[in-house]
Write a protein that holds these residues in place. Structure first.
Motif, PDB file in Angstrom:
ATOM      1  N   SER A  23       0.847  -1.191   0.000  1.00  0.00           N
ATOM      2  CA  SER A  23       0.000   0.000   0.000  1.00  0.00           C
ATOM      3  C   SER A  23       0.882   1.241   0.000  1.00  0.00           C
ATOM      4  CB  SER A  23      -0.897  -0.017   1.243  1.00  0.00           C
ATOM      5  OG  SER A  23      -1.620   1.185   1.322  1.00  0.00           O
ATOM      6  N   LYS A  28      -0.146   1.657   6.785  1.00  0.00           N
ATOM      7  CA  LYS A  28      -0.560   0.262   6.554  1.00  0.00           C
ATOM      8  C   LYS A  28       0.612  -0.722   6.627  1.00  0.00           C
ATOM      9  CE  LYS A  28      -4.856   0.540   4.113  1.00  0.00           C
ATOM     10  NZ  LYS A  28      -5.630  -0.206   3.139  1.00  0.00           N
ATOM     11  N   ASN A  50      -0.290  -4.671  -6.143  1.00  0.00           N
ATOM     12  CA  ASN A  50      -1.541  -4.024  -5.727  1.00  0.00           C
ATOM     13  C   ASN A  50      -2.317  -3.731  -7.019  1.00  0.00           C
ATOM     14  OD1 ASN A  50      -3.415  -1.768  -5.234  1.00  0.00           O
ATOM     15  ND2 ASN A  50      -2.478  -1.666  -3.208  1.00  0.00           N
ATOM     16  N   LYS A  52      -3.959  -1.467  -8.005  1.00  0.00           N
ATOM     17  CA  LYS A  52      -3.926  -0.076  -8.487  1.00  0.00           C
ATOM     18  C   LYS A  52      -2.661   0.229  -9.299  1.00  0.00           C
ATOM     19  CE  LYS A  52      -6.578   1.452  -4.539  1.00  0.00           C
ATOM     20  NZ  LYS A  52      -6.364   1.589  -3.115  1.00  0.00           N
ATOM     21  N   SER A 104      -4.354 -11.719   9.838  1.00  0.00           N
ATOM     22  CA  SER A 104      -5.033 -12.375  10.971  1.00  0.00           C
ATOM     23  C   SER A 104      -6.475 -12.686  10.559  1.00  0.00           C
ATOM     24  CB  SER A 104      -5.080 -11.438  12.168  1.00  0.00           C
ATOM     25  OG  SER A 104      -3.793 -11.079  12.547  1.00  0.00           O
TER      26      SER A 104
HETATM   27  N1  COA Z   1      -3.768  -8.284  -4.519  1.00  0.00           N
HETATM   28  C1  COA Z   1      -3.026  -7.217  -4.170  1.00  0.00           C
HETATM   29  N2  COA Z   1      -3.478  -6.225  -3.401  1.00  0.00           N
HETATM   30  C2  COA Z   1      -4.737  -6.295  -2.977  1.00  0.00           C
HETATM   31  C3  COA Z   1      -5.560  -7.376  -3.286  1.00  0.00           C
HETATM   32  C4  COA Z   1      -5.038  -8.394  -4.099  1.00  0.00           C
HETATM   33  N3  COA Z   1      -5.746  -9.446  -4.467  1.00  0.00           N
HETATM   34  N4  COA Z   1      -6.747  -7.163  -2.726  1.00  0.00           N
HETATM   35  C5  COA Z   1      -6.681  -6.001  -2.060  1.00  0.00           C
HETATM   36  N5  COA Z   1      -5.456  -5.463  -2.231  1.00  0.00           N
HETATM   37  C6  COA Z   1      -4.923  -4.212  -1.705  1.00  0.00           C
HETATM   38  C7  COA Z   1      -5.961  -3.298  -1.156  1.00  0.00           C
HETATM   39  O1  COA Z   1      -6.610  -2.575  -2.169  1.00  0.00           O
HETATM   40  C8  COA Z   1      -5.125  -2.407  -0.264  1.00  0.00           C
HETATM   41  O2  COA Z   1      -4.477  -1.422  -1.025  1.00  0.00           O
HETATM   42  P1  COA Z   1      -4.615   0.160  -0.718  1.00  0.00           P
HETATM   43  O3  COA Z   1      -4.035   0.411   0.614  1.00  0.00           O
HETATM   44  O4  COA Z   1      -3.874   0.782  -1.836  1.00  0.00           O
HETATM   45  O5  COA Z   1      -6.083   0.436  -0.744  1.00  0.00           O
HETATM   46  C9  COA Z   1      -4.062  -3.340   0.245  1.00  0.00           C
HETATM   47  O6  COA Z   1      -4.073  -4.482  -0.618  1.00  0.00           O
HETATM   48  C10 COA Z   1      -4.339  -3.841   1.630  1.00  0.00           C
HETATM   49  O7  COA Z   1      -5.614  -4.388   1.713  1.00  0.00           O
HETATM   50  P2  COA Z   1      -6.711  -3.896   2.769  1.00  0.00           P
HETATM   51  O8  COA Z   1      -7.950  -4.655   2.472  1.00  0.00           O
HETATM   52  O9  COA Z   1      -6.818  -2.399   2.741  1.00  0.00           O
HETATM   53  O10 COA Z   1      -6.131  -4.395   4.125  1.00  0.00           O
HETATM   54  P3  COA Z   1      -5.381  -3.608   5.270  1.00  0.00           P
HETATM   55  O11 COA Z   1      -4.119  -3.044   4.778  1.00  0.00           O
HETATM   56  O12 COA Z   1      -6.281  -2.720   5.983  1.00  0.00           O
HETATM   57  O13 COA Z   1      -5.063  -4.846   6.228  1.00  0.00           O
HETATM   58  C11 COA Z   1      -3.946  -6.809   6.922  1.00  0.00           C
HETATM   59  C12 COA Z   1      -4.511  -6.024   5.733  1.00  0.00           C
HETATM   60  C13 COA Z   1      -3.417  -8.131   6.412  1.00  0.00           C
HETATM   61  C14 COA Z   1      -2.805  -6.038   7.521  1.00  0.00           C
HETATM   62  C15 COA Z   1      -5.078  -7.005   7.991  1.00  0.00           C
HETATM   63  O14 COA Z   1      -6.138  -7.667   7.385  1.00  0.00           O
HETATM   64  C16 COA Z   1      -4.617  -7.820   9.139  1.00  0.00           C
HETATM   65  O15 COA Z   1      -4.765  -9.036   9.160  1.00  0.00           O
HETATM   66  N6  COA Z   1      -4.054  -7.175  10.159  1.00  0.00           N
HETATM   67  C17 COA Z   1      -3.519  -7.853  11.318  1.00  0.00           C
HETATM   68  C18 COA Z   1      -2.134  -8.351  11.023  1.00  0.00           C
HETATM   69  C19 COA Z   1      -1.503  -9.006  12.229  1.00  0.00           C
HETATM   70  O16 COA Z   1      -1.619  -8.481  13.324  1.00  0.00           O
HETATM   71  N7  COA Z   1      -0.828 -10.153  12.023  1.00  0.00           N
HETATM   72  C20 COA Z   1      -0.229 -10.886  13.113  1.00  0.00           C
HETATM   73  C21 COA Z   1       0.958 -10.219  13.588  1.00  0.00           C
HETATM   74  S1  COA Z   1       1.744 -11.028  14.813  1.00  0.00           S
END
Ligand code: COA
Length: 730
Positions: A23, A28, A50, A52, A104
């Motif tokens: 992103s 993020k 991504n 985009k 997660s």
């Molecule tokens: N291929 C590539 N990129 C994709 C996609 C695909 N198939 N589908 C969506 N995306 C893009 C989104 O458009 C977004 O881009 P943007 O920021 O330009 O809009 C980006 O990927 C991220 O997706 P998003 O849906 O906005 O997720 P997020 O960034 O809010 O969160 C995670 C993603 C994985 C971080 C979140 O779901 C998560 O699990 N967080 C907890 C992580 C964690 O704590 N892990 C354990 C640690 S110990």
């Protein structure tokens, strides 16, 4: 099917990495990972993905993994949970070797099905999965920081595998503060595919990794972990911190072996058997990692304490006893070595007391004397701040002596205690990787961990020389154990087949005795009587006094049914007991099918022990040992090991219980036949190992006679695993 361990090298040393879900928003995780990969100095190809497109951090962004111009070794997935499976499928189609799923929202919140589906799909197609629910992977070997942790990780010799994400992330920061360099840190999260055992395979062979630290919350495949740990600890130290209660606690207790198997106790004892150093705190673990990754191993077990303070010297002496460090105690020799470097009012007895007037010169001379002498194998140097010590020389003295000792491969640790100047010195030296501590206990504990690992390596080398057998295929193992422990496997299998055909999961006592005989475990003389006349005849044949017990598959708890009579001294008592047992059995269960009455020899009183073996759902075959009666029932004084184990391990297990001295003979009693106990432990372990149908065996009691007179398995309880059987069990 995927061969385990397949692409693990490519996970640590990828030539290319894709970040799917990158992103341009700095807040993020997807942005942070790309930032860390670039700023960490990774030299392989980087492919941000991504839909985009565009550019992020000056890197071209690909709209899909399909557009990436090569088959990447590692794809880090950072899209929200609902998009993960489609992305994994695209990764598979595009020939990706490993994926690390940061996301997660899977099994940790109950979304088990989706996690399993993804893992299954990937595994069947030969792609390995790290995670989900992880912070990523750092590998110094390829300057790869594919985590969303700190962007600056100090490279070094310690590898960390952690199940906890948050703790792992904070460990990265803490290792930097503590000046502990990392060769790798990997978050395993939900372990849908790659687990600790897979990672150990790589890290054990990785030369730059000198020590491995694992933070474990729960174990899924304990048998594989045990095998990997046993291999790893022969080569380098493995420190484990384990927290949380394991799933084992929930397993229904089918026998003492089960009910006494407090999960942590089993874990602790099995880790010890594997040569693992178990740390109770992160502080201990970090101390040991720091010290063991930079120290040489001692050439012998004799340690000397050199101090300028009596009190601190005594504290160190106490700690040495606690952590298994032998202090050199040849007083004459100690006097010869240290008399010229110790004041007359000091002490040349270990601890060597240079007294409160010692200066850096005095320390140099005493340390030099210890370094030169081959009877001294390690040194603990203690310093209490005094006004007469030339404090400006403290760090120089410590650093120079550390270097000399390292060069001569003799371990040394310093423990220094005092005010501001001492603290400054401590921090300065820590930054230079000098083994210096502020707490005497911590320093001795660290040396104790070095000795513990050293002893383990020596012991394993010896064992290997004596016994070249190495675990091979399971069939080879079975043949090996069958021959080694003289198990009549065809007879054992016939007995088991008979029970299974009868749709039972438990053995009647005469069947259990038959099983013991097939293992060459001595049981009391036993005859089955179906009539009163037969009972009298059997008693006379066995010889009075005898025991009679009801024999019925419908009456398992014989005593509760009044179905047991002990110490029958003559024919009249046998007649009375026979009639009473039959009457009470009918009252207890009028519909019970009665097979007869078991007449057995009344075994002479001696020390009663309990020996068990079971197939643990996590760790596979394990054995248990304890003394009978209150020692097990009330004091829970038992020990466990995983099988295979050798006689030495079995002896350590027997010695491991607090009531062990009772076997050596107390209050004028003779020593008991300990070899026969060891033999029985090993045979029961081998039996469970060789016969997967057996889930639990317990001999309670195994009566152990005086040395040379053997033992007898008086009561034996055997359970078969319920799979493929009807459930006619209790
Ligand atoms: N291929 C590539 N990129 C994709 C996609 C695909 N198939 N589908 C969506 N995306 C893009 C989104 O458009 C977004 O881009 P943007 O920021 O330009 O809009 C980006 O990927 C991220 O997706 P998003 O849906 O906005 O997720 P997020 O960034 O809010 O969160 C995670 C993603 C994985 C971080 C979140 O779901 C998560 O699990 N967080 C907890 C992580 C964690 O704590 N892990 C354990 C640690 S110990």
């Amino acid at each position: 099917m995927q061969i385990k361990g397949g692409h693990i090298k490519d996970l640590f040393e990828p030539k290319s990495i894709a970040i799917v879900g990158v992103s341009n928003k700095k807040s993020k995780i997807g942005y942070k990972i790309l930032y860390n990969v670039i700023s960490g100095g990774y030299e392989g190809n980087i492919y941000p993905v991504n839909p985009k497109g565009g550019f992020i951090l000056k890197k071209k962004v690909f709209k899909s993994i399909k557009d990436v111009p090569e088959k990447v070794d590692l794809a880090t997935i950072v899209v929200s949970a609902k998009y993960v499976f489609p992305v994994v499928k695209e990764c598979v189609d595009h020939g990706v070797k490993n994926v690390s799923i940061i996301t997660s929202g899977f099994s940790e919140i109950g979304n088990v099905t989706l996690e399993n589906e993804i893992a299954d799909y990937a595994q069947k197609r030969g792609i390995r999965i790290l995670g989900p629910n992880i912070f990523g992977i750092y590998s110094a070997q390829s300057s790869l920081n594919a985590t969303f942790g700190p962007d600056c990780i100090l490279p070094g010799k310690v590898a960390i595998i952690t199940q906890s994400g948050a703790l792992g992330l904070s460990m990265i920061g803490k290792t930097s503060v503590e000046n502990i360099g990392l060769s790798a840190i990997v978050s395993v999260g939900n372990k849908s595919d790659i687990d600790e055992a897979d990672l150990l395979e790589y890290l054990v062979k990785h030369d730059k990794t000198k020590i491995i630290l694992m933070y474990i919350e729960g174990v899924c495949d304990g048998e594989t972990l045990i095998r990997s740990l046993k291999k790893a600890t022969k080569i380098k130290p493995v420190v484990v911190i384990k927290s949380g209660s394991s799933k084992r606690g929930a397993i229904a207790a089918a026998s003492h072996t089960g009910s006494l198997a407090g999960s942590d106790k089993i874990f602790q004892e099995i880790m010890e058997q594997c040569g693992v150093l178990r740390a109770e705190s992160i502080k201990d673990a970090f101390n040991w990692c720091k010290f063991l990754s930079q120290s040489s191993y001692p050439q012998g077990d004799k340690c000397v304490i050199i101090t300028n303070g009596g009190g601190i010297g005594v504290m160190a002496t106490d700690a040495c006893e606690k952590f298994g460090i032998s202090l050199y105690d040849d007083k004459e020799m100690l006097h010869t070595i240290f008399k010229d470097v110790t004041p007359d009012f000091g002490s040349t007895k270990n601890p060597i007391d240079l007294t409160g007037q010692a200066t850096s010169k005095d320390y140099n001379l005493a340390l030099e004397a210890a370094l030169k002498n081959d009877n001294i194998h390690s040194v603990i140097a203690l310093y209490c701040e005094t006004a007469v010590f030339d404090a400006d020389n403290l760090s120089h003295m410590i650093e120079e002596n550390s270097k000399k000792f390292l060069k001569r491969k003799k371990p040394i640790l310093f423990s220094i205690f005092g005010g501001e100047k001492t603290e400054l010195c401590l921090n300065k030296l820590k930054k230079k990787h000098v083994p210096v501590f502020s707490d005497v206990y911590e320093s001795v504990k660290s040396l104790g961990s070095l000795y513990k690992h050293n002893e383990y390596i020596i012991e394993k080398k010896e064992a290997f020389k004596k016994n070249k057998f190495q675990s091979g295929s399971s069939d080879v193992d079975i043949l090996h154990f069958k021959n080694k422990y003289n198990l009549d496997l065809s007879k054992i299998n016939t007995i088991i087949a008979r029970i299974k055909a009868d749709n039972r999961t438990f053995l009647l006592s005469n069947e259990a005795q038959e099983l013991m005989k097939a293992c060459n475990i001595t049981v009391p003389s036993i005859l089955i009587a179906r009539t009163l006349d037969e009972a009298i005849l059997a008693s006379e044949k066995i010889g009075y006094p005898v025991v009679m017990k009801i024999l019925s598959r419908d009456i398992i708890h014989k005593s509760d049914a009044g179905g047991v009579a002990l110490n029958l001294e003559n024919k009249a008592e046998v007649i009375d007991a026979y009639q009473a047992i039959m009457y009470r059995a009918r009252q207890y269960n009028p519909h019970a099918h009665i097979d007869g009455i078991e007449v057995t020899e009344m075994v002479k009183k001696s020390t009663e022990t309990i020996i068990g073996a079971r197939r643990d759902s996590i760790f596979g075959p394990i054995v248990m040992f304890g003394l009978g009666g209150i020692y097990v029932e009330i004091m829970k004084d038992v020990s466990f090991r995983s099988f295979p184990l050798n006689t030495k391990d079995a002896m350590a297990m027997v010695k491991g219980i607090k009531s062990y001295p009772l076997l050596l003979g107390v209050r004028g009693e003779k020593k008991k036949d300990i070899p026969s106990v060891l033999d029985t432990i090993l045979k029961l372990g081998a039996l469970v190992y060789c016969c997967p149908d057996i889930s639990d065996i317990e001999i309670n009691p195994l009566v152990v006679f005086k040395d040379g007179k053997g033992s007898k398995a008086v009561d034996v309880r055997v359970l078969l695993s319920s799979s493929n059987n009807g459930d006619k069990n209790e």
